[in-house]
Design a protein around this motif. Structure first.
Motif, PDB file in Angstrom:
ATOM      1  N   UNK A   1       0.831  -1.197   0.000  1.00  0.00           N
ATOM      2  CA  UNK A   1       0.000   0.000   0.000  1.00  0.00           C
ATOM      3  C   UNK A   1       0.873   1.257   0.000  1.00  0.00           C
ATOM      4  N   UNK A   2       0.477   2.233  -0.795  1.00  0.00           N
ATOM      5  CA  UNK A   2       1.060   3.575  -0.695  1.00  0.00           C
ATOM      6  C   UNK A   2       0.118   4.388   0.181  1.00  0.00           C
ATOM      7  N   UNK A   3       0.621   4.840   1.317  1.00  0.00           N
ATOM      8  CA  UNK A   3      -0.191   5.570   2.289  1.00  0.00           C
ATOM      9  C   UNK A   3       0.316   6.999   2.421  1.00  0.00           C
ATOM     10  N   UNK A   4      -0.599   7.942   2.270  1.00  0.00           N
ATOM     11  CA  UNK A   4      -0.290   9.351   2.490  1.00  0.00           C
ATOM     12  C   UNK A   4      -1.243   9.849   3.571  1.00  0.00           C
ATOM     13  N   UNK A   5      -0.664  10.401   4.628  1.00  0.00           N
ATOM     14  CA  UNK A   5      -1.459  10.952   5.727  1.00  0.00           C
ATOM     15  C   UNK A   5      -1.159  12.438   5.817  1.00  0.00           C
ATOM     16  N   UNK A   6      -2.224  13.227   5.776  1.00  0.00           N
ATOM     17  CA  UNK A   6      -2.100  14.689   5.863  1.00  0.00           C
ATOM     18  C   UNK A   6      -2.957  15.197   7.010  1.00  0.00           C
ATOM     19  N   UNK A   7      -2.660  16.407   7.446  1.00  0.00           N
ATOM     20  CA  UNK A   7      -3.588  17.073   8.345  1.00  0.00           C
ATOM     21  C   UNK A   7      -4.520  17.921   7.485  1.00  0.00           C
ATOM     22  N   UNK A   8      -5.490  18.544   8.110  1.00  0.00           N
ATOM     23  CA  UNK A   8      -6.472  19.294   7.332  1.00  0.00           C
ATOM     24  C   UNK A   8      -5.986  20.680   6.916  1.00  0.00           C
ATOM     25  N   UNK A   9      -4.762  21.025   7.318  1.00  0.00           N
ATOM     26  CA  UNK A   9      -4.138  22.258   6.821  1.00  0.00           C
ATOM     27  C   UNK A   9      -3.347  21.970   5.545  1.00  0.00           C
ATOM     28  N   UNK A  10      -3.315  20.677   5.154  1.00  0.00           N
ATOM     29  CA  UNK A  10      -2.639  20.291   3.923  1.00  0.00           C
ATOM     30  C   UNK A  10      -1.196  19.856   4.094  1.00  0.00           C
ATOM     31  N   UNK A  11      -0.723  19.739   5.327  1.00  0.00           N
ATOM     32  CA  UNK A  11       0.645  19.291   5.585  1.00  0.00           C
ATOM     33  C   UNK A  11       0.720  17.768   5.522  1.00  0.00           C
ATOM     34  N   UNK A  12       1.665  17.250   4.771  1.00  0.00           N
ATOM     35  CA  UNK A  12       1.870  15.805   4.699  1.00  0.00           C
ATOM     36  C   UNK A  12       2.601  15.350   5.952  1.00  0.00           C
ATOM     37  N   UNK A  13       2.002  14.425   6.684  1.00  0.00           N
ATOM     38  CA  UNK A  13       2.582  13.885   7.911  1.00  0.00           C
ATOM     39  C   UNK A  13       3.314  12.581   7.655  1.00  0.00           C
ATOM     40  N   UNK A  14       2.874  11.841   6.647  1.00  0.00           N
ATOM     41  CA  UNK A  14       3.513  10.574   6.286  1.00  0.00           C
ATOM     42  C   UNK A  14       3.241  10.295   4.816  1.00  0.00           C
ATOM     43  N   UNK A  15       4.243   9.793   4.139  1.00  0.00           N
ATOM     44  CA  UNK A  15       4.133   9.359   2.743  1.00  0.00           C
ATOM     45  C   UNK A  15       5.015   8.127   2.654  1.00  0.00           C
ATOM     46  N   UNK A  16       4.397   6.948   2.699  1.00  0.00           N
ATOM     47  CA  UNK A  16       5.181   5.734   2.853  1.00  0.00           C
ATOM     48  C   UNK A  16       4.551   4.529   2.188  1.00  0.00           C
ATOM     49  N   UNK A  17       5.389   3.544   1.947  1.00  0.00           N
ATOM     50  CA  UNK A  17       4.945   2.229   1.478  1.00  0.00           C
ATOM     51  C   UNK A  17       4.867   1.332   2.705  1.00  0.00           C
ATOM     52  N   UNK A  18       3.742   0.684   2.883  1.00  0.00           N
ATOM     53  CA  UNK A  18       3.564  -0.267   3.974  1.00  0.00           C
ATOM     54  C   UNK A  18       2.855  -1.497   3.430  1.00  0.00           C
ATOM     55  N   UNK A  19       2.710  -2.504   4.278  1.00  0.00           N
ATOM     56  CA  UNK A  19       1.947  -3.689   3.901  1.00  0.00           C
ATOM     57  C   UNK A  19       0.796  -3.875   4.877  1.00  0.00           C
ATOM     58  N   UNK A  20      -0.353  -4.216   4.334  1.00  0.00           N
ATOM     59  CA  UNK A  20      -1.508  -4.626   5.110  1.00  0.00           C
ATOM     60  C   UNK A  20      -1.661  -6.130   4.903  1.00  0.00           C
ATOM     61  N   UNK A  21      -1.771  -6.870   5.981  1.00  0.00           N
ATOM     62  CA  UNK A  21      -1.881  -8.323   5.911  1.00  0.00           C
ATOM     63  C   UNK A  21      -3.259  -8.712   6.444  1.00  0.00           C
ATOM     64  N   UNK A  22      -4.010  -9.408   5.612  1.00  0.00           N
ATOM     65  CA  UNK A  22      -5.397  -9.724   5.916  1.00  0.00           C
ATOM     66  C   UNK A  22      -5.619 -11.215   6.097  1.00  0.00           C
ATOM     67  N   UNK A  23      -6.531 -11.534   7.019  1.00  0.00           N
ATOM     68  CA  UNK A  23      -7.081 -12.877   7.161  1.00  0.00           C
ATOM     69  C   UNK A  23      -8.580 -12.759   6.915  1.00  0.00           C
ATOM     70  N   UNK A  24      -9.136 -13.777   6.279  1.00  0.00           N
ATOM     71  CA  UNK A  24     -10.550 -13.776   5.914  1.00  0.00           C
ATOM     72  C   UNK A  24     -11.286 -14.926   6.587  1.00  0.00           C
TER      73      UNK A  24
END
Length: 118
Positions: free
Chosen positions: A82-105
């Protein structure tokens, strides 16, 4: 359930999350889903807990996650790069990273998700 079905569930889940459509996202999850609190740590269990977690998180943060690649291991766990971008509502990027989500069904629904930093 086949990998293809899991991927369709995940595509719907990510689209709903990014659209802030909590009910649609929860529809992809088992009622007793076990979910990481990636914001403050710990875990939340069940639809009501996830609803409360996301509602609180979205008051302060504006996360956006884009699935990039999906693989399934021999135990049926599905890993999504996953490419994850986290911003605040003022438009500042707090995180821009590649991570993995691991799912069980379970029964075609997301039963558990874990986050792995890469």
């Amino acid at each position: 359930m086949a990998d293809f079905d899991h991927r369709l569930v995940l595509i719907a889940a990510y689209a709903a999350f990014n659209a802030r459509a909590i009910d649609a996202a929860l529809a992809t999850m088992h009622p007793d889903v076990n979910w990481p609190n990636g914001w403050k740590g710990g875990r939340v269990i069940g639809h009501d807990a996830i609803r409360a977690y996301w509602t609180q998180q979205w008051e302060e943060l504006n996360p956006h996650v884009e699935p990039q690649r999906c693989t399934t291991d021999d135990d049926g766990r599905v890993t999504v790069d996953v490419h994850q971008v986290v911003s605040d509502y003022a438009g500042h990027t707090l995180a821009d990273e590649q991570i993995q989500h691991i799912y069980e069904f379970e029964n075609g629904l997301i039963k558990r998700m874990d986050i792995q930093r890469i």
